[in-house]
Design an enzyme around this catalytic site. Sequence first.
Site, short mmCIF file in Angstrom:
data_model
loop_
_atom_site.label_atom_id
_atom_site.label_comp_id
_atom_site.label_asym_id
_atom_site.label_seq_id
_atom_site.Cartn_x
_atom_site.Cartn_y
_atom_site.Cartn_z
N LYS A 298 0.82 -1.21 0.00
CA LYS A 298 0.00 0.00 0.00
C LYS A 298 0.86 1.26 0.00
O LYS A 298 0.60 2.20 -0.75
CB LYS A 298 -0.90 -0.03 1.25
CG LYS A 298 -2.09 0.86 1.17
CD LYS A 298 -3.01 0.61 2.34
CE LYS A 298 -2.26 0.72 3.65
NZ LYS A 298 -3.06 1.26 4.74
N ARG B 288 -11.88 3.88 9.65
CA ARG B 288 -11.77 2.52 10.20
C ARG B 288 -13.14 1.98 10.59
O ARG B 288 -13.29 0.80 10.85
CB ARG B 288 -10.88 2.55 11.46
CG ARG B 288 -9.43 2.79 11.15
CD ARG B 288 -8.61 1.51 11.38
NE ARG B 288 -7.34 1.57 10.67
CZ ARG B 288 -6.18 1.87 11.25
NH1 ARG B 288 -6.13 2.12 12.53
NH2 ARG B 288 -5.09 1.90 10.53
N ARG C 67 10.08 -11.60 4.78
CA ARG C 67 10.59 -10.29 5.18
C ARG C 67 11.15 -10.37 6.60
O ARG C 67 12.18 -9.80 6.91
CB ARG C 67 9.44 -9.27 5.12
CG ARG C 67 9.85 -7.85 5.39
CD ARG C 67 8.72 -6.87 5.04
NE ARG C 67 7.84 -6.63 6.17
CZ ARG C 67 6.76 -5.84 6.13
NH1 ARG C 67 6.40 -5.25 5.00
NH2 ARG C 67 6.03 -5.66 7.21
N ARG D 128 11.99 -7.82 12.33
CA ARG D 128 10.79 -7.39 13.04
C ARG D 128 10.10 -8.59 13.65
O ARG D 128 9.73 -9.54 12.94
CB ARG D 128 9.82 -6.70 12.05
CG ARG D 128 10.12 -5.24 11.87
CD ARG D 128 9.21 -4.62 10.83
NE ARG D 128 7.79 -4.68 11.24
CZ ARG D 128 6.83 -4.02 10.58
NH1 ARG D 128 7.14 -3.30 9.53
NH2 ARG D 128 5.58 -4.10 11.00
N ARG E 226 -3.11 -10.35 12.46
CA ARG E 226 -3.19 -9.02 11.84
C ARG E 226 -4.13 -9.04 10.64
O ARG E 226 -4.89 -8.09 10.41
CB ARG E 226 -1.80 -8.54 11.42
CG ARG E 226 -1.02 -7.91 12.56
CD ARG E 226 0.47 -8.02 12.36
NE ARG E 226 0.97 -7.18 11.27
CZ ARG E 226 2.19 -7.32 10.76
NH1 ARG E 226 3.01 -8.25 11.21
NH2 ARG E 226 2.59 -6.53 9.80
#
Length: 368
Positions: free
Chosen positions: A192, A267, A306, A312, A324
């Site tokens: 995005k 949201r 990733r 992370r 998520r």
Amino acid sequence: MITLGDKQFEKYLSATDVQHAVNGVAVRIGDDFKDKNPVFLVVLNGAFFFAADLIKRFTYPCELSFIKVASYEGLHSSGDISTVMGAEPSLKGRHVIVVEDIVDSGNTIEAIIEILNQEQVASYAIASLFYKPEAYLKSFPLDYVGMEIEDRFIVGYGLDYNGLGRNLKDIYILKAQQMTNLVLFGPPGAGKGTQAALIKDRYELVHISTGDVFRYNMKNNTELGQAAKAYMDRGDLVPDSLTIDMLRAEVEKNPQAKGFIFDGFPRTEAQAAALDELLESMNSSVSGCVALEVDTEILVERLLERGKTSGRADDQDESKIRNRFDEYNEKTAVLKDYYRKQDKFHAVDGVGSIDEITARLTAVIDQL
Ligand code: IMP
Ligand code: MG
């Protein structure tokens, strides 16, 4: 749709609607002034069509005079009125009917009433073809109104935009959708951010990431930032109204923008409605909601990959990653419905090269 200068307008009222409104005014004025030999004082330039049609329908003795005042530049009243051309001959002791095309703020009418008082007229009445009650800031009664309209900019039948459009027989209204306002959705890892940056440059849009806006306000200790912090410190959710205030401030910083990309907002359905309201107050609207869609399994794989290099922690635990996505899907489902109902929802396949995805997005945006 028509284009006048740099603006687009769409049909609003037909010539027949206008004639109806003129007729209504003509009949009432006829009844009230048939034996008063009134002077029609036409406010130039816009009222010349209205005046012509109106006065032809007034079949009793009357006279005609013109006055010209100037206050409008482009779409907005400047507030300062100057008399460009005064009424001739004297109006002293006469019954005056002011003929105006449209009353907006009322500044023009106020200035004219002042002139009439100075001229010591016997009486005056105000006749306006159009009237925008929501924009009117004065308290002078308007005696004859052809038609009340919403607080938007119109052209045609004498009314102009920067001199253009007076010759149109129908009335046209400034097209609300001058801007391209995108609501951008995409699950974590869908690309995005990358696409928003490309789209923003291509369409000269301003990218408003709600997260960034919050951080900016808190970091700079703005009034809104302080208010948001107070909620957070108490462990409360920041109310939508405050978030919207921050977005509004951000939007207002960019009055020349061709549009906005809203990212991370709305949201909830309530926020979506608040965003609609914010844009409506700017005579605009959400052009479309674009969602980058990528199959969850592919995204899980991408993020795990990733995580191997990014370090992370939230990219290394598969169950956290899946959480998520679940959260994203749950939250966006109602918004998808919200925009789908308005025919504004567009799903874009987010699997492929950056260029391929950009091409798919622009194909959608160009259709909005
Ligand atoms: P006011 O002084 O704000 O009431 O504005 C009155 C004058 O502004 C009118 O005589 C028009 O010339 C111009 N005006 C106001 N609204 C419009 C509009 O929607 N289209 C074109 N001209 C307008
Ligand atoms: Mg005018």
